[in-house]
Design a protein around this motif. Sequence first.
Motif, PDB file in Angstrom:
ATOM      1  N   ASP A   1       0.853  -1.143   0.398  1.00 23.94           N
ATOM      2  CA  ASP A   1      -0.419   0.517   0.025  1.00 23.94           C
ATOM      3  C   ASP A   1       0.780   1.304  -0.294  1.00 23.94           C
ATOM      4  N   ASP A   2       1.796   1.006  -0.262  1.00 21.37           N
ATOM      5  CA  ASP A   2       2.867   2.031  -0.239  1.00 21.37           C
ATOM      6  C   ASP A   2       3.309   3.113   1.402  1.00 21.37           C
ATOM      7  N   ASN A   3       2.785   2.364   2.036  1.00 22.01           N
ATOM      8  CA  ASN A   3       2.652   2.984   3.542  1.00 22.01           C
ATOM      9  C   ASN A   3       4.580   2.536   4.279  1.00 22.01           C
ATOM     10  N   VAL A   4       5.851   3.159   4.156  1.00 24.60           N
ATOM     11  CA  VAL A   4       6.898   2.802   5.033  1.00 24.60           C
ATOM     12  C   VAL A   4       7.283   2.569   6.520  1.00 24.60           C
ATOM     13  N   HIS A   5       7.538   1.786   5.872  1.00 25.97           N
ATOM     14  CA  HIS A   5       8.436   1.430   7.482  1.00 25.97           C
ATOM     15  C   HIS A   5       9.921   0.844   7.993  1.00 25.97           C
TER      16      HIS A   5
END
Length: 321
Positions: A36-40
């Motif tokens: 989802d293009d979330n950055v961890h």
Amino acid sequence: MIIDVGERQYELVQGWGEMPDGWQWGQVGAVCVDSDDNVHIFTRAEHPYRVFDKSGKMIDHWGEEIFEDAHGMCIAPDNTMYFVDRMPQLVLKFSKEGKHRLSLGKRGVHSDTGYTQEVREAAGPLVSGGGIPVRNGVGHPGDPFHHPTDVSVGPNGEIYVSDGYRNCRVHKYAPDGTLLTSWGEVGHAGELSQTKDQPNHFHTVHSVWEHKGKVYVADRESNRIQIFTPDGEFIDIWTGFGRPTKIYVDPRDDIMYVAELDDQFSILDLDGNLIGRYGSERSNDPGKFWGPHGIWTDSEGSIYIAEVLNGQRLQKFARRK
């Protein structure tokens, strides 16, 4: 700030990443981007695991009572997370909901590799510019783990772990955590740096990535990447890197991104041809680097760089062309 990386062009996103008052980036060991293009991010700070949306808004954090020494991280296509906690000698798997699913290693227990500080200190001259002894204190290859560094996941759920600060091995596990095979011998940086000599010998094996039947391994203090089959059979060596710390292959276009501790990153095709490289003098200024340690891309082609040493931050470079 616009940077050119070969024929590609990126723009620094100034001030990316919002955090609560008083929070610091810390030494950011790793960065990943999910479907989802979330950055961890995985960092050596009070709040070790944080998640941001692509605009830089923090949307989650946890791990304060779990992680001790953030080093490597990988996210699988189903958004399962894998973490390398270096000093505790662990690789931990969590579901995307944050539920623990698997542990590799035993907390606080390291394997026997003959490592001693005395061997390290007595080994002779330092590698130019790096302050790393030619010998890294490893006496012989050992079982998992003695200061593991990175993790990646194969197409059928196989788990690859680079075990590299006080060992010299790559370990391959079945999805259920059964050890399938290990490979690697002790390498000495003065003999191996920027050469194709002594394949399967590592000095600080620092990252591992499996893609389309090949396993790419960052041989950090030898300034090279070694390539193997999934069973550990040697294929090739690529030289010309500046202490590679993280390998990431974007499956959308089969392009490799390499973070390098000598304040640069490289982009290559899977034949080893250099597409572009960007580096800087060692600096905390925006858009420059001081210790790149992690790298990943999102669906828009933007690059995220995690920094340790005095960098201690995450920088985003948005793809322009």
